[in-house]
Scaffold this motif. Structure first.
Motif, PDB file in Angstrom:
ATOM      1  N   VAL A 138      47.374  47.457  40.928  1.00 28.55           N
ATOM      2  CA  VAL A 138      47.323  46.203  41.696  1.00 28.55           C
ATOM      3  C   VAL A 138      45.940  45.559  41.521  1.00 28.55           C
ATOM      4  O   VAL A 138      45.824  44.351  41.265  1.00 28.55           O
ATOM      5  CB  VAL A 138      47.629  46.465  43.191  1.00 28.55           C
ATOM      6  CG1 VAL A 138      47.395  45.217  44.027  1.00 28.55           C
ATOM      7  CG2 VAL A 138      49.071  46.951  43.368  1.00 28.55           C
ATOM      8  N   GLY A 139      44.885  46.369  41.621  1.00 24.34           N
ATOM      9  CA  GLY A 139      43.517  45.863  41.481  1.00 24.34           C
ATOM     10  C   GLY A 139      43.278  45.248  40.100  1.00 24.34           C
ATOM     11  O   GLY A 139      42.700  44.158  39.984  1.00 24.34           O
ATOM     12  N   ILE A 140      43.761  45.941  39.070  1.00 22.98           N
ATOM     13  CA  ILE A 140      43.558  45.456  37.694  1.00 22.98           C
ATOM     14  C   ILE A 140      44.235  44.089  37.525  1.00 22.98           C
ATOM     15  O   ILE A 140      43.669  43.153  36.971  1.00 22.98           O
ATOM     16  CB  ILE A 140      44.140  46.481  36.688  1.00 22.98           C
ATOM     17  CG1 ILE A 140      43.278  47.741  36.687  1.00 22.98           C
ATOM     18  CG2 ILE A 140      44.236  45.895  35.281  1.00 22.98           C
ATOM     19  CD1 ILE A 140      43.955  48.956  36.040  1.00 22.98           C
ATOM     20  N   MET A 141      45.457  43.994  38.046  1.00 20.44           N
ATOM     21  CA  MET A 141      46.210  42.736  37.897  1.00 20.44           C
ATOM     22  C   MET A 141      45.563  41.614  38.711  1.00 20.44           C
ATOM     23  O   MET A 141      45.558  40.457  38.278  1.00 20.44           O
ATOM     24  CB  MET A 141      47.652  42.923  38.369  1.00 20.44           C
ATOM     25  CG  MET A 141      48.412  43.952  37.562  1.00 20.44           C
ATOM     26  SD  MET A 141      49.317  43.156  36.255  1.00 20.44           S
ATOM     27  CE  MET A 141      50.787  44.097  36.203  1.00 20.44           C
ATOM     28  N   LEU A 142      45.058  41.951  39.891  1.00 22.90           N
ATOM     29  CA  LEU A 142      44.414  40.919  40.710  1.00 22.90           C
ATOM     30  C   LEU A 142      43.166  40.389  40.015  1.00 22.90           C
ATOM     31  O   LEU A 142      42.916  39.186  39.975  1.00 22.90           O
ATOM     32  CB  LEU A 142      44.052  41.475  42.092  1.00 22.90           C
ATOM     33  CG  LEU A 142      45.193  41.580  43.107  1.00 22.90           C
ATOM     34  CD1 LEU A 142      44.742  42.363  44.336  1.00 22.90           C
ATOM     35  CD2 LEU A 142      45.683  40.197  43.530  1.00 22.90           C
ATOM     36  N   LYS A 143      42.383  41.321  39.438  1.00 27.07           N
ATOM     37  CA  LYS A 143      41.173  40.882  38.716  1.00 27.07           C
ATOM     38  C   LYS A 143      41.570  40.010  37.540  1.00 27.07           C
ATOM     39  O   LYS A 143      40.929  39.003  37.261  1.00 27.07           O
ATOM     40  CB  LYS A 143      40.400  42.100  38.218  1.00 27.07           C
ATOM     41  CG  LYS A 143      39.574  42.767  39.290  1.00 27.07           C
ATOM     42  CD  LYS A 143      38.635  43.792  38.657  1.00 27.07           C
ATOM     43  CE  LYS A 143      38.127  44.769  39.686  1.00 27.07           C
ATOM     44  NZ  LYS A 143      37.518  45.953  39.113  1.00 27.07           N
ATOM     45  N   GLY A 144      42.662  40.428  36.882  1.00 31.78           N
ATOM     46  CA  GLY A 144      43.145  39.658  35.739  1.00 31.78           C
ATOM     47  C   GLY A 144      43.525  38.235  36.148  1.00 31.78           C
ATOM     48  O   GLY A 144      43.450  37.313  35.353  1.00 31.78           O
ATOM     49  N   ALA A 145      43.942  38.089  37.405  1.00 32.76           N
ATOM     50  CA  ALA A 145      44.352  36.758  37.877  1.00 32.76           C
ATOM     51  C   ALA A 145      43.163  35.984  38.453  1.00 32.76           C
ATOM     52  O   ALA A 145      43.336  34.906  39.014  1.00 32.76           O
ATOM     53  CB  ALA A 145      45.449  36.903  38.930  1.00 32.76           C
ATOM     54  N   GLY A 146      41.966  36.576  38.333  1.00 33.44           N
ATOM     55  CA  GLY A 146      40.768  35.850  38.743  1.00 33.44           C
ATOM     56  C   GLY A 146      40.298  36.128  40.159  1.00 33.44           C
ATOM     57  O   GLY A 146      39.420  35.437  40.671  1.00 33.44           O
ATOM     58  N   PHE A 147      40.872  37.134  40.790  1.00 34.69           N
ATOM     59  CA  PHE A 147      40.407  37.471  42.142  1.00 34.69           C
ATOM     60  C   PHE A 147      39.239  38.446  42.058  1.00 34.69           C
ATOM     61  O   PHE A 147      39.157  39.258  41.129  1.00 34.69           O
ATOM     62  CB  PHE A 147      41.534  38.111  42.972  1.00 34.69           C
ATOM     63  CG  PHE A 147      42.566  37.122  43.414  1.00 34.69           C
ATOM     64  CD1 PHE A 147      42.412  36.431  44.607  1.00 34.69           C
ATOM     65  CD2 PHE A 147      43.684  36.863  42.627  1.00 34.69           C
ATOM     66  CE1 PHE A 147      43.356  35.495  45.000  1.00 34.69           C
ATOM     67  CE2 PHE A 147      44.627  35.936  43.010  1.00 34.69           C
ATOM     68  CZ  PHE A 147      44.468  35.246  44.213  1.00 34.69           C
ATOM     69  N   GLU A 148      38.400  38.383  43.048  1.00 31.82           N
ATOM     70  CA  GLU A 148      37.336  39.381  43.197  1.00 31.82           C
ATOM     71  C   GLU A 148      37.971  40.533  43.968  1.00 31.82           C
ATOM     72  O   GLU A 148      38.613  40.312  45.003  1.00 31.82           O
ATOM     73  CB  GLU A 148      36.202  38.759  44.004  1.00 31.82           C
ATOM     74  CG  GLU A 148      35.114  39.709  44.397  1.00 31.82           C
ATOM     75  CD  GLU A 148      33.894  39.554  43.493  1.00 31.82           C
ATOM     76  OE1 GLU A 148      33.366  40.578  43.077  1.00 31.82           O
ATOM     77  OE2 GLU A 148      33.513  38.400  43.222  1.00 31.82           O
ATOM     78  N   VAL A 149      37.802  41.757  43.464  1.00 26.42           N
ATOM     79  CA  VAL A 149      38.434  42.890  44.131  1.00 26.42           C
ATOM     80  C   VAL A 149      37.369  43.903  44.556  1.00 26.42           C
ATOM     81  O   VAL A 149      36.556  44.341  43.749  1.00 26.42           O
ATOM     82  CB  VAL A 149      39.458  43.585  43.186  1.00 26.42           C
ATOM     83  CG1 VAL A 149      40.019  44.851  43.843  1.00 26.42           C
ATOM     84  CG2 VAL A 149      40.596  42.628  42.840  1.00 26.42           C
ATOM     85  N   ILE A 150      37.402  44.232  45.839  1.00 24.53           N
ATOM     86  CA  ILE A 150      36.515  45.284  46.323  1.00 24.53           C
ATOM     87  C   ILE A 150      37.401  46.508  46.537  1.00 24.53           C
ATOM     88  O   ILE A 150      38.222  46.536  47.454  1.00 24.53           O
ATOM     89  CB  ILE A 150      35.831  44.863  47.645  1.00 24.53           C
ATOM     90  CG1 ILE A 150      34.979  43.626  47.379  1.00 24.53           C
ATOM     91  CG2 ILE A 150      34.992  45.992  48.223  1.00 24.53           C
ATOM     92  CD1 ILE A 150      34.637  42.853  48.612  1.00 24.53           C
ATOM     93  N   ASP A 151      37.246  47.470  45.656  1.00 21.48           N
ATOM     94  CA  ASP A 151      38.129  48.642  45.704  1.00 21.48           C
ATOM     95  C   ASP A 151      37.444  49.755  46.499  1.00 21.48           C
ATOM     96  O   ASP A 151      36.433  50.309  46.068  1.00 21.48           O
ATOM     97  CB  ASP A 151      38.439  49.099  44.267  1.00 21.48           C
ATOM     98  CG  ASP A 151      39.511  50.176  44.240  1.00 21.48           C
ATOM     99  OD1 ASP A 151      39.756  50.822  45.291  1.00 21.48           O
ATOM    100  OD2 ASP A 151      40.107  50.381  43.163  1.00 21.48           O
ATOM    101  N   LEU A 152      38.019  50.072  47.655  1.00 25.98           N
ATOM    102  CA  LEU A 152      37.415  51.102  48.509  1.00 25.98           C
ATOM    103  C   LEU A 152      37.878  52.504  48.109  1.00 25.98           C
ATOM    104  O   LEU A 152      37.485  53.486  48.732  1.00 25.98           O
ATOM    105  CB  LEU A 152      37.759  50.838  49.976  1.00 25.98           C
ATOM    106  CG  LEU A 152      37.289  49.498  50.561  1.00 25.98           C
ATOM    107  CD1 LEU A 152      37.719  49.380  52.024  1.00 25.98           C
ATOM    108  CD2 LEU A 152      35.774  49.351  50.446  1.00 25.98           C
ATOM    109  N   GLY A 153      38.751  52.601  47.119  1.00 22.65           N
ATOM    110  CA  GLY A 153      39.199  53.918  46.652  1.00 22.65           C
ATOM    111  C   GLY A 153      40.383  54.421  47.445  1.00 22.65           C
ATOM    112  O   GLY A 153      41.213  53.636  47.914  1.00 22.65           O
ATOM    113  N   ASN A 154      40.436  55.745  47.618  1.00 24.04           N
ATOM    114  CA  ASN A 154      41.565  56.299  48.373  1.00 24.04           C
ATOM    115  C   ASN A 154      41.069  56.993  49.642  1.00 24.04           C
ATOM    116  O   ASN A 154      39.869  57.095  49.857  1.00 24.04           O
ATOM    117  CB  ASN A 154      42.395  57.235  47.485  1.00 24.04           C
ATOM    118  CG  ASN A 154      41.567  58.332  46.878  1.00 24.04           C
ATOM    119  OD1 ASN A 154      40.617  58.809  47.484  1.00 24.04           O
ATOM    120  ND2 ASN A 154      41.898  58.730  45.665  1.00 24.04           N
TER     121      ASN A 154
END
Ligand code: B1M
Lengths: 213, 243
Positions: A109-125
């Motif tokens: 999901v994060g990879i695709m969101l970044k691909g769509a131009g969103f900034e993603v803050i991934d907090l992990g699991n």
């Protein structure tokens, strides 16, 4: 100029990481504005990849190869982009909820969101509810995205939605949930704003939550 | 017990399914390299290990009740009283494999990481198949295998057996000895692990209807295929005997 952007797009769609890097360098040397390379070369191509994936013309590995190629281009551009030029479609904080160590789905999901131009803050699991809220306070977050793969960790999603309400953030911060045992009905019951059934669908939902066409 | 990694290499079809690629389409040529890389990483990083222990029916009855969260009517509750032998098992591919998956993602090698994750998931199922084969061999050695014996495995988290059932299963089996731990959320660590019960008895006992409450929320009704393969096994045995 159009030619080099079209070539970047073509290579990205083909998942040619090295070529995308080289062509991005070439575009920079030719004086193409970095923001234009990002929007019309990289993000536009990733949108084509997303559409082809949704239409079942290509498969997940193709999308991921394209994403890697996109990151190669982004790496070249990042030092040249001024802060206001960085992807401005919105910021999403993402994590697998407390008790859950599954993160492949969330990563996709994060990879695709970044691909769509969103900034993603991934907090992990294994992310505690308050961590999501802390991230909202620290960054200008529009969307909280949570992933769970077990029924036993899904209740944490509800806790986060309640904390969003308690902090008076409802409306300003939207919540999207996903993961194997989660469904639209559960999302509705916990008052989440959206449910994403896969990564491509999550991007669509986040776009509509943030008003991005 | 441990297994050779070569013995848990999964079927390509199972991996493709997890990647969302229809088996009839097959893997496009340009993705073959990814698949090969994932298999190599599996060989380098997997350490398949399992525990298997016989359990009596009364004891299993208590274990199966778990924390009292099972659905009212479940297939296993209907099947196991008619069983002849039961064994609990847990199997893992070890902790190194998920580190390898993570390393791929950290290096932006998303496609390899995702393929490795699918390969690892499918190979965990292969490892569980091997445990099942080991159980069958044990029964055979003890003269407990009959021509109509059918063995299937069932896991907490499926078919109305609540995932919290793993608590009692773990107390009995102690899979910590092979490095599997259970978190409060009932998540097993390492991720690529499976727990459950092996039920051996006349094949017919496994031939359950598809109308339990849990069947309604089930996505794939995978039990149908498992039951079918059990009876296909029987047909093959008969053919062999008549030849
Ligand atoms: C923010 O917005 C969003 C939006 C979309 C979002 C999102 C967030 N997060 C995810 N998405 C979505 O987009 C992603 C990309 O398309 C997707 O992400 P996923 O993470 O779902 O997808 C991954 C990329 C690929 N998907 C997966 O890897 C999971 C697939 C299924 C079939 C599955 C697999 C493969 C496995 N498993 Co198991 N497994 C199942 C799964 C059933 C299913 N149909 O999904 C599930 C999760 N497993 C389950 C169970 C019970 C178990 N599993 C177990 C074991 C295994 C395998 C080892 C065989 C294997 C790997 C496990 C792993 N995850 O590493 C056990 C637990 C393991 C552990 N460590 O604790 C065990 C407990 C069984 C047992 N007793 O041994 C079930 C959980 C049910 C429950 N009650 O909680 C389950 C739903 C199957 C079922 N019963 O239908 C979408 O969900």
């Amino acid at each position: 100029m159009m030619d080099i952007l079209a070539r970047i797009s073509k290579s990205l769609i083909a998942g040619e990481e090295e070529k995308v890097g080289e062509l991005t360098d070439a575009a920079i040397t030719q004086g193409v504005p970095p923001k234009q390379i990002l929007d019309e070369g990289l993000i536009a191509a990733m949108a084509v990849v997303g559409d082809r994936f949704k239409a079942h013309e290509i498969f997940l590995p193709d999308v991921l190869l394209a994403a890697k190629a996109m990151y190669a281009g982004m790496d070249r551009l990042r030092p040249l982009l001024v802060t206001q030029d960085l992807p401005t479609r919105g910021t999403v904080v993402l994590g697998s909820v407390q008790g859950d160590l599954h993160d492949i789905g969330k990563n996709l999901v994060g990879i695709m969101l970044k691909g769509a131009g969103f900034e993603v803050i991934d907090l992990g699991n294994d992310v505690a509810p308050e961590k999501f809220l802390e991230a909202v306070e620290q960054h200008r977050v529009q969307v909280i995205g949570m992933s769970a793969l077990l029924t036993t960790t899904m209740p944490v999603m509800k806790t986060v939605v309640e904390m969003v309400k308690e902090k008076g953030l409802t409306g300003r911060v939207k919540v999207i949930v996903g993961g194997a045992p989660v469904d639209a009905d559960f999302a509705r019951r916990i008052d989440a704003d959206a449910y994403g059934f896969d990564a491509a669908n999550a991007v669509e939902k986040v776009k509509s939550l943030t008003g991005v066409s | 017990m441990t297994f050779d990694v070569d013995h848990v290499v999964p079927d390509r079809a199972a991996v493709l399914e997890l990647q969302g690629i229809p088996p009839e389409t097959g893997l496009p040529d340009h993705l073959e390299g990814l698949y090969a890389a994932a298999l190599r990483l599996l060989t380098e990083n997997a350490a398949p290990a399992a525990v298997l222990a016989d359990v009596s029916k009364p004891r299993f009855g208590t274990i199966y009740q778990g924390e009292g969260n099972n659905e009212h009517r479940t297939p296993v509750a209907d099947i196991f009283p008619a069983a002849e032998r039961l064994a609990l098992f847990a199997v893992t591919m070890g902790p190194q494999l998920e580190r390898a998956v993570r390393a791929c993602f950290d290096a932006n090698d998303f496609a390899v990481g995702s393929m490795l994750d699918s390969v690892a998931s499918a190979s965990t199922d292969r490892a569980a198949d091997l445990v099942q084969a080991r159980f069958r061999a044990q029964l055979d050695r003890r003269g407990l295998l009959r021509s109509d014996t059918g063995i299937l495995r069932y896991s907490p988290g499926y078919c109305g057996w609540h995932i919290s059932g793993q608590r009692r299963l773990f107390e009995y089996l102690e899979p910590e000895q092979i490095g599997i731990s259970l978190r409060d959320s009932y998540l097993m660590q390492p991720l690529k692990s499976i727990s459950g019960v092996l039920i051996a008895g006349p094949r017919d006992i496994h031939d359950i209807a598809d109308n339990y409450d849990c069947c309604e929320s089930c996505d794939d009704h995978g039990c149908r295929e498992r039951i079918q393969s059990l009876f296909a096994e029987q047909a093959a045995d008969k053919t062999r005997q008549s030849e």
